[in-house]
Scaffold this motif. Structure first.
Motif, mmCIF file in Angstrom:
data_model
loop_
_atom_site.group_PDB
_atom_site.id
_atom_site.type_symbol
_atom_site.label_atom_id
_atom_site.label_comp_id
_atom_site.label_asym_id
_atom_site.label_seq_id
_atom_site.Cartn_x
_atom_site.Cartn_y
_atom_site.Cartn_z
ATOM 1 N N LEU A 549 -7.980 15.595 9.346
ATOM 2 C CA LEU A 549 -8.220 14.309 9.667
ATOM 3 C C LEU A 549 -7.031 13.282 10.088
ATOM 4 O O LEU A 549 -6.040 13.437 9.695
ATOM 5 C CB LEU A 549 -8.948 13.525 8.350
ATOM 6 N N SER A 550 -7.412 12.363 10.860
ATOM 7 C CA SER A 550 -6.575 11.318 11.305
ATOM 8 C C SER A 550 -5.984 10.499 9.971
ATOM 9 O O SER A 550 -6.690 10.268 9.041
ATOM 10 C CB SER A 550 -6.928 10.627 12.440
ATOM 11 N N GLU A 551 -4.918 9.963 10.077
ATOM 12 C CA GLU A 551 -4.550 9.013 9.041
ATOM 13 C C GLU A 551 -5.486 7.807 9.015
ATOM 14 O O GLU A 551 -5.954 7.367 7.829
ATOM 15 C CB GLU A 551 -3.204 8.290 9.346
ATOM 16 N N PRO A 552 -6.030 7.346 10.067
ATOM 17 C CA PRO A 552 -7.124 6.300 9.950
ATOM 18 C C PRO A 552 -8.453 6.508 9.154
ATOM 19 O O PRO A 552 -9.172 6.102 8.387
ATOM 20 C CB PRO A 552 -7.377 5.588 11.273
ATOM 21 N N ALA A 553 -8.632 7.901 9.575
ATOM 22 C CA ALA A 553 -9.894 8.461 9.071
ATOM 23 C C ALA A 553 -9.956 8.670 7.401
ATOM 24 O O ALA A 553 -10.761 8.630 6.541
ATOM 25 C CB ALA A 553 -10.272 9.844 9.631
ATOM 26 N N ILE A 554 -8.759 9.157 6.892
ATOM 27 C CA ILE A 554 -8.348 9.272 5.524
ATOM 28 C C ILE A 554 -8.638 8.076 4.758
ATOM 29 O O ILE A 554 -8.940 7.749 3.899
ATOM 30 C CB ILE A 554 -7.039 10.021 5.392
ATOM 31 N N VAL A 555 -7.612 7.144 5.471
ATOM 32 C CA VAL A 555 -7.844 5.709 4.885
ATOM 33 C C VAL A 555 -9.025 5.190 4.489
ATOM 34 O O VAL A 555 -9.470 4.661 3.562
ATOM 35 C CB VAL A 555 -6.665 4.762 5.551
ATOM 36 N N ALA A 556 -9.898 5.189 5.655
ATOM 37 C CA ALA A 556 -11.164 4.691 5.423
ATOM 38 C C ALA A 556 -12.141 5.632 4.620
ATOM 39 O O ALA A 556 -12.789 4.848 3.688
ATOM 40 C CB ALA A 556 -11.880 4.987 7.011
ATOM 41 N N ALA A 557 -11.788 6.694 4.444
ATOM 42 C CA ALA A 557 -12.664 7.523 3.534
ATOM 43 C C ALA A 557 -12.343 7.205 2.138
ATOM 44 O O ALA A 557 -13.175 7.052 1.276
ATOM 45 C CB ALA A 557 -12.505 9.101 3.678
ATOM 46 N N LEU A 558 -11.131 7.020 1.873
ATOM 47 C CA LEU A 558 -10.559 6.540 0.299
ATOM 48 C C LEU A 558 -11.174 5.175 0.168
ATOM 49 O O LEU A 558 -11.519 4.765 -0.966
ATOM 50 C CB LEU A 558 -9.042 6.391 0.602
ATOM 51 N N ALA A 559 -11.192 4.245 1.109
ATOM 52 C CA ALA A 559 -11.799 3.003 0.967
ATOM 53 C C ALA A 559 -13.117 2.961 0.768
ATOM 54 O O ALA A 559 -13.690 2.303 -0.126
ATOM 55 C CB ALA A 559 -11.491 2.151 2.146
ATOM 56 N N LYS A 560 -13.964 3.617 1.262
ATOM 57 C CA LYS A 560 -15.342 3.956 1.083
ATOM 58 C C LYS A 560 -15.598 4.456 -0.106
ATOM 59 O O LYS A 560 -16.820 4.190 -1.105
ATOM 60 C CB LYS A 560 -16.015 4.439 2.183
ATOM 61 N N ALA A 561 -14.854 5.381 -0.447
ATOM 62 C CA ALA A 561 -14.965 5.964 -1.919
ATOM 63 C C ALA A 561 -14.735 5.038 -3.245
ATOM 64 O O ALA A 561 -14.898 5.383 -4.406
ATOM 65 C CB ALA A 561 -14.163 7.439 -1.999
ATOM 66 N N THR A 562 -13.725 4.291 -3.041
ATOM 67 C CA THR A 562 -13.296 3.353 -3.963
ATOM 68 C C THR A 562 -13.828 1.913 -3.996
ATOM 69 O O THR A 562 -14.357 1.407 -5.090
ATOM 70 C CB THR A 562 -11.716 3.301 -3.683
ATOM 71 N N LEU A 563 -14.037 1.283 -2.854
ATOM 72 C CA LEU A 563 -14.558 -0.209 -2.757
ATOM 73 C C LEU A 563 -16.120 -0.161 -2.727
ATOM 74 O O LEU A 563 -16.682 0.602 -1.978
ATOM 75 C CB LEU A 563 -13.956 -0.704 -1.669
ATOM 76 N N LYS A 564 -16.524 -1.394 -3.196
ATOM 77 C CA LYS A 564 -18.207 -1.541 -2.890
ATOM 78 C C LYS A 564 -18.408 -2.004 -1.633
ATOM 79 O O LYS A 564 -17.347 -2.587 -0.897
ATOM 80 C CB LYS A 564 -18.400 -2.817 -3.721
ATOM 81 N N PRO A 565 -19.339 -1.873 -0.829
ATOM 82 C CA PRO A 565 -19.615 -2.123 0.464
ATOM 83 C C PRO A 565 -19.388 -3.575 0.732
ATOM 84 O O PRO A 565 -19.575 -4.398 0.041
ATOM 85 C CB PRO A 565 -21.081 -1.690 0.603
ATOM 86 N N ASN A 566 -18.924 -3.879 2.041
ATOM 87 C CA ASN A 566 -18.621 -5.195 2.315
ATOM 88 C C ASN A 566 -19.057 -5.476 3.647
ATOM 89 O O ASN A 566 -18.696 -4.733 4.661
ATOM 90 C CB ASN A 566 -16.761 -5.341 2.439
ATOM 91 N N PRO A 567 -19.912 -6.344 3.782
ATOM 92 C CA PRO A 567 -20.555 -6.458 5.125
ATOM 93 C C PRO A 567 -19.702 -6.798 6.153
ATOM 94 O O PRO A 567 -20.245 -6.871 7.351
ATOM 95 C CB PRO A 567 -21.847 -7.434 4.967
ATOM 96 N N LYS A 568 -18.765 -7.502 5.807
ATOM 97 C CA LYS A 568 -17.539 -8.137 6.818
ATOM 98 C C LYS A 568 -16.555 -6.764 7.454
ATOM 99 O O LYS A 568 -15.616 -7.115 8.392
ATOM 100 C CB LYS A 568 -16.750 -8.989 6.142
ATOM 101 N N ILE A 569 -16.848 -5.660 6.891
ATOM 102 C CA ILE A 569 -15.962 -4.456 7.336
ATOM 103 C C ILE A 569 -16.696 -3.236 7.267
ATOM 104 O O ILE A 569 -17.135 -2.980 6.576
ATOM 105 C CB ILE A 569 -14.684 -4.528 6.707
#
Length: 773
Positions: A549-569
């Motif tokens: 996976l690319s670095e952006p894809a890994i960061v995004a996946a970690l964010a989605k697994a950690t954070l509550k959904p945010n409609p602004k992002i």
């Protein structure tokens, strides 16, 4: 016992046939086919990829081969055909791998599969990406965000860095130390106070019109070899180049452009017109001596009614603090300057005369300045020197800190910082409808202290080899095992990966040179060079493994697994099209990244606007500020038998990456456990070439720091000075031994004692002798 290195004198210049042979060797070593080496023709070219090693500027009109020896090594290292698969980890425990050298570890090749550490078997086991992300997100949510460190090395793109810091701040942390904390943080602290910007003011075209160049504390030969091209062109125009460095580095003496057949036959160009082997830590004293000559020459001119030597109009219109600084210089004693600098007043006068004869002067410096206890003040002293004659904010002149890794400067630009005043938190809050934490996070040294104390519980590393790069290794490695969570995003195996926490993941990512195909097609990324110019980069090679996976894809996946959904992002949208991330960067930093997507592939890159280039000083008083150093001179060791050790990099390495265990320019083959020593000091210590010694840090804090079996090599280094390789010598550096004001480890001046090793023959016949100190 360690195998001894072969030592012989290397007489050839930098570049030339030696460079061509080294490139051919690394391509063969990394199994890069000759037909595959065409990738080098796309390196540092518009529409191609930006080098993954140093951050030196890329010209708008590139040469046919716009790469250097070390850049070719970095490319071959990344596009190697060698891979580290789950089968490799099934065959080796971490305990075994910890006995391997740094070179052996990375030489195994590219990581291919996400892995989780299994304590029962002491091995990494494969894990599905989704399972890894889910588990890591759960662990992060069980930890206090204040106890989590999110580290970055210097090569992640602007897009990845922006996403990473946003993820971290939405999670609730400002703990964003990065590799800048270990190298040029002294620059980032010093320059804003005196000229209002945290980076250099020089552009590549300034080297074409300068009429004088000063160098302080930088080995251009191995750390930014492409810089030798503009230096050679300047030298051929007759531009004087004055160098201050404890060691005579080959690239700053002679250089042969391997792309020029005439030069290959003729023997190259002399680079430095004056080479001053300053004592370790003596740069501030040397600069004081030069400034003293300039001030006294100006005083004489003023008294005689002659043309002034200093730029009076510039100082009156743009500067504050000149009289105080001039009084300080006048008051300094020449004997003290000579003692502290290790140079004669006549050598300093020659340098001052060269400076005064020039209209436009560039001052370059590297970690030989920043990695000292007084690194911040020394950087300010270089600014003092330039301000005397108006050498900032005009063509061919300015300050040029030579950064290391390819995007270490750019990461800071887009929010990777533990200092909240440097991050537009209000703008992030407005754009993404969340309240970012407002407390200052931890630097690299602070993070190490937290790990030792147990207050840091989680560590996410976006690249790098943290445990090998930091000081105090004998304490840090045992403490690392106390971490609850250790996550390492990486392309290759390194020593940090072999010291697990309670929960440990190894996440392999695409390299910059590999094609990054997402939902909207093949993606490009961007980075900032050390002249604050932004460049686009496109991957060129098929990924080495199918499921990376690319670095952006890994960061995004970690964010989605950690954070509550945010409609602004929408993390998925950003991963599908990196131009959306660049739009977000532009919205966050509209003054720095205007028309980002349109401009990112401009030849030569597009420069970020910097006020100091236009003589607009964003300092509290609106002026460029002369400063009087609190501690002008770093005193030599007071105790008998104490030496000052500087760590350095070899020709066969870049940062902690060891391409080979050779150092061609210093004549070392097949070993890195050596210490370079002045021959007179060797004689005083009863040492001969090839003897082995133990270095013991003189610290007085009750912690024993030592490194044994170091092979002594006689070398042209100032008296009472030693040099050894980074990162091996990091074990000798106390964590508290850092630059005042920036906390950069003072790796260029470590007080040590030297003890000769003795060889004790074993009783049993046939057994190898053992070394004892």
């Amino acid at each position: 016992m360690r195998q001894k290195a072969k030592v012989e004198t290397y007489e050839s210049p930098a570049g030339g046939w030696g460079s061509l042979n080294a490139v051919a060797h690394i391509l063969t070593q990394e199994e890069v086919a000759v037909l595959g080496s065409e990738i080098l023709l796309k390196q540092n070219k518009p529409g191609g990829f930006m080098c993954v090693s140093c951050s030196w500027a890329k010209p708008a009109k590139p040469r046919p081969f716009e790469f250097c020896e070390n850049g070719a090594k970095a490319t071959a290292w990344e596009v190697t055909g060698k891979t580290v698969t789950p089968e490799f980890f099934a065959q080796h425990t971490l305990a075994e791998l910890r006995t391997w050298s740094d070179h052996q570890l990375e030489e195994q090749g590219r990581l291919t599969t996400p892995m989780r550490y299994d304590r029962g078997s002491d091995k990494y086991l494969p894990v599905a990406w989704d399972d890894a992300f889910r588990d890591i997100g759960g662990e992060l949510n069980r930890l206090d965000p204040r106890s989590v460190v999110m580290y970055t090395s210097g090569r992640a793109s602007l897009e990845t860095s922006y996403m990473y810091q946003l993820f971290g701040r939405m999670y609730g942390t400002n703990n964003f130390p990065d590799s800048s904390n270990m190298c040029h943080e002294s620059t980032s602290v010093a320059l804003p106070e005196v000229i209002g910007v945290p980076v250099g003011t020089v552009l590549l075209e300034d080297f074409e019109v300068t009429d004088c160049i000063f160098f302080f504390g930088h080995n251009t030969t191995t750390n930014a070899p492409r810089m030798l091209h503009p230096l050679q062109e300047a030298a051929q125009r007759g531009v004087p180049i004055v160098t201050f460095n404890p060691l005579r580095e080959r690239g700053l003496e002679r250089f042969v452009n391997p792309q020029n057949p005439v030069q290959m036959l003729a023997g190259g160009t002399r680079i430095s017109s004056q080479y001053c082997q300053v004592r370790i830590g003596g740069d501030a004293a040397a600069i004081t001596g030069i400034c003293k000559w300039v001030i006294e020459a100006d005083d004489l001119a003023r008294d005689n009614g002659a043309a002034r030597v200093v730029d009076v109009a510039f100082i009156q219109d743009h500067c504050a603090g000149f009289e105080e600084f001039a009084a300080f210089c006048r008051a300094q004693d020449w004997d003290e300057i000579e003692r502290a600098s290790g140079l004669t007043r006549m050598a300093l006068r020659e340098a001052a005369d060269t400076y005064m004869a020039a209209n436009a002067v560039i001052a370059n410096y590297g970690m030989g300045i920043t990695q000292h206890k007084h690194g911040v003040e020394t950087a300010k002293m270089i600014i003092n020197l330039l301000l005397l004659r108006g050498n900032i904010g005009k063509p061919g002149a300015g300050i040029s800190p030579i950064r290391g890794h390819s995007n270490v400067q750019g990461q800071r630009t887009v929010g990777i910082s533990e200092k909240t005043r440097l991050v537009p938190l209000d703008r992030l809050a407005e754009l993404y409808d969340f309240e970012p934490p407002r407390w200052d996070g931890v630097s690299t040294v602070d993070a190490c202290e937290g790990i030792l104390k147990g207050s840091v519980r989680g560590f996410v590393g976006l690249g790098g080899n943290f445990l090998r790069a930091v000081p105090e290794r004998s304490l840090m490695e045992p403490a690392w095992s106390g971490l609850r969570l250790s996550v390492q995003i990486a392309t290759k195996l390194n020593r940090t990966h072999l010291v697990p926490g309670e929960v440990t993941y190894l996440l392999p990512c695409l390299g910059r040179i590999e094609i990054d195909r997402q939902e909207s097609g093949e993606q490009a990324v961007s980075m900032e060079d050390s002249t604050a110019c932004i460049h686009g980069s496109r991957g060129q090679r098929k990924p080495v493994a199918e499921h990376l996976l690319s670095e952006p894809a890994i960061v995004a996946a970690l964010a989605k697994a950690t954070l509550k959904p945010n409609p602004k992002i929408d993390w998925d949208t950003w991963v599908g099209d990196y131009s959306k991330v660049r739009d977000a960067i532009e919205r966050t930093y509209p003054d720095q990244f205007k028309d980002f997507n349109k401009r990112m592939f401009e030849p030569g890159g597009f420069p970020r606007p910097l006020g100091a280039r236009e003589r607009k000083w964003k300092t509290p008083n609106g002026k460029a500020n002369f400063t009087v150093p609190k501690s002008a001179f770093a005193p030599p060791p007071e105790s008998d038998g104490v030496y000052e050790l500087m760590t350095m990099r070899a020709d066969g390495q870049f940062n902690t990456t060891i391409y080979s265990e050779d150092d061609r320019f210093r004549g070392i083959t097949g070993g890195r456990y050596v210490v370079f020593m002045n021959p007179v000091d060797m004689e005083d210590e009863g040492l001969t070439s090839g003897d082995t010694v133990t270095l013991v840090t003189e610290a007085g804090d009750g912690v024993e720091r030592s490194l044994d079996e170091l092979q002594v090599v006689p070398y042209g280094i100032p008296r009472r000075s030693l040099a050894g390789y980074f990162p091996e010598c990091n074990v000798l550096i106390p964590l508290w031994h850092y630059a005042e004001g920036s906390k950069v480890p003072a790796a260029k001046s470590v007080p040590v004692r030297v003890f000769k090793d003795t060889i004790v023959e074993t009783v049993e016949a046939g057994e190898a002798p053992v070394s004892a100190s």
